[in-house]
Design an enzyme around this catalytic site. Structure first.
Site, PDB file in Angstrom:
ATOM      1  N   PHE A 174     -11.558 -12.706  -2.796  1.00  0.00           N
ATOM      2  CA  PHE A 174     -12.437 -12.054  -3.768  1.00  0.00           C
ATOM      3  C   PHE A 174     -13.276 -10.954  -3.145  1.00  0.00           C
ATOM      4  O   PHE A 174     -13.759 -10.056  -3.842  1.00  0.00           O
ATOM      5  CB  PHE A 174     -13.331 -13.094  -4.457  1.00  0.00           C
ATOM      6  N   LYS A 175     -13.444 -10.988  -1.827  1.00  0.00           N
ATOM      7  CA  LYS A 175     -14.264  -9.967  -1.170  1.00  0.00           C
ATOM      8  C   LYS A 175     -13.702  -8.560  -1.382  1.00  0.00           C
ATOM      9  O   LYS A 175     -14.439  -7.569  -1.315  1.00  0.00           O
ATOM     10  CB  LYS A 175     -14.373 -10.253   0.330  1.00  0.00           C
TER      11      LYS A 175
END
Length: 473
Positions: free
Chosen positions: A113-114
Site C-alpha cells: 500500500f505504500k
C-alpha cells in the site's frame, strides 16, 4: 495553505517546504494550519470522479503553492492503470455476500500500500526540486514495505538519493530481497543492528542535527512526511464511494497499523467530512496502539520488548504519527502535545483515561483489537477456503479484528496492505502452498544483494551518509 509544527506555533511554510524538510526544527511533525471540510453536496460531486481527479479535489486545499495545471499533471502521471493495474487504481472487492470488503491497495510496483503515496512523492520531489534547482538526500526507516516503495518510486530521479534504514534480519525474505537487490547509483540500503524503532530514532537523531541536515540536504519519506498522509487519505474517499451508499450513510474501516500513518490518513478523511463511523486499529502482538484505544494509556516499548512476529511491518513499539493524532484531539494545542511527547520521550506512559481528552478520543470513532500468529494463520486459511482469496498476514490481522467490530447494516472495509507474495513463508504455513507472484519478482531471493550493516549509532550513520555523498573527500 501554511503548515505548523505539532510542538509549536512556528510556521513551516507551504506544502513544497514541508515535502522536502521532514521533521520540523523543534522535532515536531508538520500539520496544516487548518483542515478544510467537504459538505454533503460537495462529497456527492466527488463521487463519480476517476482516481486522479478525486486525488486533485482531496489534496488541492492543502497544496496551494503548486499551480493547478501542474498539480493535475503530477496526479495524472502518478495514478495510471499502467502503474496500478486497473482503471479503478484501488478496486474494492467484497468477500462474499456478507463478509467485509477489501480495499486493494497493493497492485503498485512494490506490491504494498505504500506505493499509493510513494509514487506521488517521487513525482512531487522531482517537480519541486527541478523548480528550485535543488537536490535532496532522503533518509528513511522501514519495517518492511516503506523501503521498497520509496526506492522504486525514486529510481532514476537525478536530484534524489535514498538512504534507507531497516532492522537487520527482521523483514521477510522477499522484503529483504526486493530492497537489497537494487544496485542503483542513488539507492543506499543500510541494515541496522536493532529493531525498527531504532532505525526510526536514528532518522530523528539525524534530523535533530540542524547543521548536518542542512549541509547534506536531508529529507524524509517516512509517514512523518505530510505528503504521504495526504495522498493516503484519497483512497478512503475512493473506497467509501465504491460502496455505493446513499448520501451521508456511514462506513467503517479497519486498518492494520504499526506506525499509525495509514489509519491517521483515514482520520484526516473523516475530519474532512467523509462519513466514517469507526476507524478500527488492528495490532499484532506489538499492541501499543491497542493498549491506548482500549484503555487510554500510551506506553512505548523499548527495542528489547518489541516482538518478532509474522506480520513484521507492524513490529513497532513507538508510533510516530500518533503525535499528529494527539495534536488534533487536543484541539491543536501544541504546548499540550509537546508535554505529552516529552513524557513519551522520557519513557513514561501518557494516560488520558478519565480526562476530557479521553472523551475526544472516544468521540473520534477509534476502536482497536489485536491478533496473534495463530489468529492470522487461521484467518488466511479461512479467507482462502471460504472466498478463494489469499491475503497477506497484515491484511489477515485487519480482517480478523474488523470482524469483531462489524455493525449491522454498516459496511466494513478492510485495507489490504500487501500482496501475499511478500510473505510467502507465513502464507505457505497457513495454506500449504506458495502464493503467486508477478513474473518480474521470480527468483528474487537468489539475486545479489547490496546492503551495508551498521550498529545502532547515529555518528556511524552520519559518517556513512557523508562518505557516500562526498566519495573523494
Amino acid at each position: 495553505m501554511q503548515y505548523v509544527s505539532t510542538r509549536g506555533d512556528q510556521c513551516l511554510g507551504t506544502f513544497s517546504d514541508v515535502l522536502l524538510s521532514g521533521l520540523a526544527p523543534d522535532g515536531g511533525l508538520a500539520m496544516p494550519a487548518q483542515i478544510p471540510t467537504f459538505s454533503a453536496t460537495e462529497l456527492e460531486r466527488l463521487r463519480p470522479l476517476p482516481y486522479a481527479e478525486l486525488a486533485y479535489e482531496v489534496m488541492r486545499p492543502f497544496i496551494t503553492d503548486i499551480p493547478e495545471a501542474d498539480l493535475r499533471k503530477l496526479l495524472r502521471a502518478t495514478y495510471r492503470p499502467e502503474v496500478f493495474g486497473s482503471e479503478e487504481i484501488t478496486p474494492l472487492t467484497p468477500l462474499g455476500d456478507s463478509g467485509p470488503a477489501l480495499l486493494e491497495l497493493s497492485n503498485g510496483p512494490s506490491l504494498a500500500f505504500k506505493d499509493m503515496a510513494m509514487q506521488f512523492l517521487g513525482h512531487a520531489f522531482e517537480y519541486v526540486l527541478d523548480r528550485r534547482g535543488e537536490r535532496v538526500n532522503i533518509l528513511g526507516a522501514t519495517s518492511g514495505d516503506t523501503g521498497s516503495a520509496a526506492e522504486y518510486a525514486m529510481l532514476g530521479k537525478e536530484r534524489v538519493n535514498v538512504f534507507m534504514l531497516s532492522p537487520q534480519g527482521r523483514m521477510s525474505t522477499f522484503q529483504q530481497a526486493q530492497m537489497f537487490s537494487l544496485n542503483e547509483p542513488n539507492i543506499f540500503n543500510i541494515a541496522v543492528e536493532g529493531v525498527f524503532d531504532d532505525c526510526q530514532d536514528l532518522v530523528k537523531a539525524v534530523n535533530a542535527d540542524a547543521e548536518f541536515k542542512a549541509r547534506h540536504d536531508i529529507g524524509a519519506v517516512n509517514s512523518i512526511n505530510w505528503a504521504r498522509v495526504l495522498a493516503q487519505a484519497v483512497y478512503y474517499f475512493k473506497g467509501y464511494f465504491a460502496l455505493g451508499l446513499p448520501p451521508g450513510a456511514e462506513a467503517d474501516f479497519c486498518v492494520p497499523s504499526g506506525n499509525f500513518g495509514n489509519v491517521f490518513a483515514g482520520y484526516l478523511a473523516q475530519q474532512m467530512g467523509l462519513p466514517i463511523g469507526q476507524l478500527v486499529v488492528a495490532s499484532n502482538e506489538n499492541d501499543v496502539l491497542h493498549d491506548f484505544f482500549s484503555g487510554g494509556v500510551y506506553q512505548v516499548r523499548s527495542a528489547e520488548r518489541v516482538a518478532v512476529t509474522s506480520s513484521p511491518s507492524m513490529d513497532i513499539g513507538k508510533a510516530s504519527n500518533f503525535e499528529r493524532y494527539l495534536y488534533l484531539i487536543s484541539g491543536g494545542d501544541a504546548t499540550q502535545t509537546l508535554g505529552w511527547w516529552d513524557e513519551v520521550g522520557a519513557g513514561r506512559p501518557v494516560s488520558l483515561g478519565g480526562t476530557p481528552h479521553w472523551d475526544a478520543v472516544q468521540a473520534s470513532g477509534f476502536r482497536s483489537g489485536r491478533s496473534t500468529h495463530a489468529d492470522r494463520l487461521a484467518t488466511i486459511r479461512q479467507v482462502d477456503g471460504q472466498f478463494g482469496r489469499l491475503i497477506d498476514p497484515h491484511t489477515a490481522d485487519g480482517v480478523l479484528v474488523g470482524e469483531e467490530f462489524r455493525r449491522p447494516g454498516v459496511p466494513m472495509v478492510c485495507l489490504e496492505t500487501a500482496l501475499p507474495a511478500k510473505f510467502g513463508e507465513t502464507v505457505r504455513e497457513a495454506v500449504g502452498r506458495d502464493p503467486e507472484r508477478p513474473e518480474r519478482f521470480q527468483g528474487i531471493e537468489q539475486a545479489e544483494r547490496f546492503c551495508e550493516v551498521i550498529s545502532n549509532d547515529v555518528e556511524q550513520l552520519k559518517r556513512l551518509i557523508a562518505d557516500h555523498l562526498n566519495p573523494n573527500s
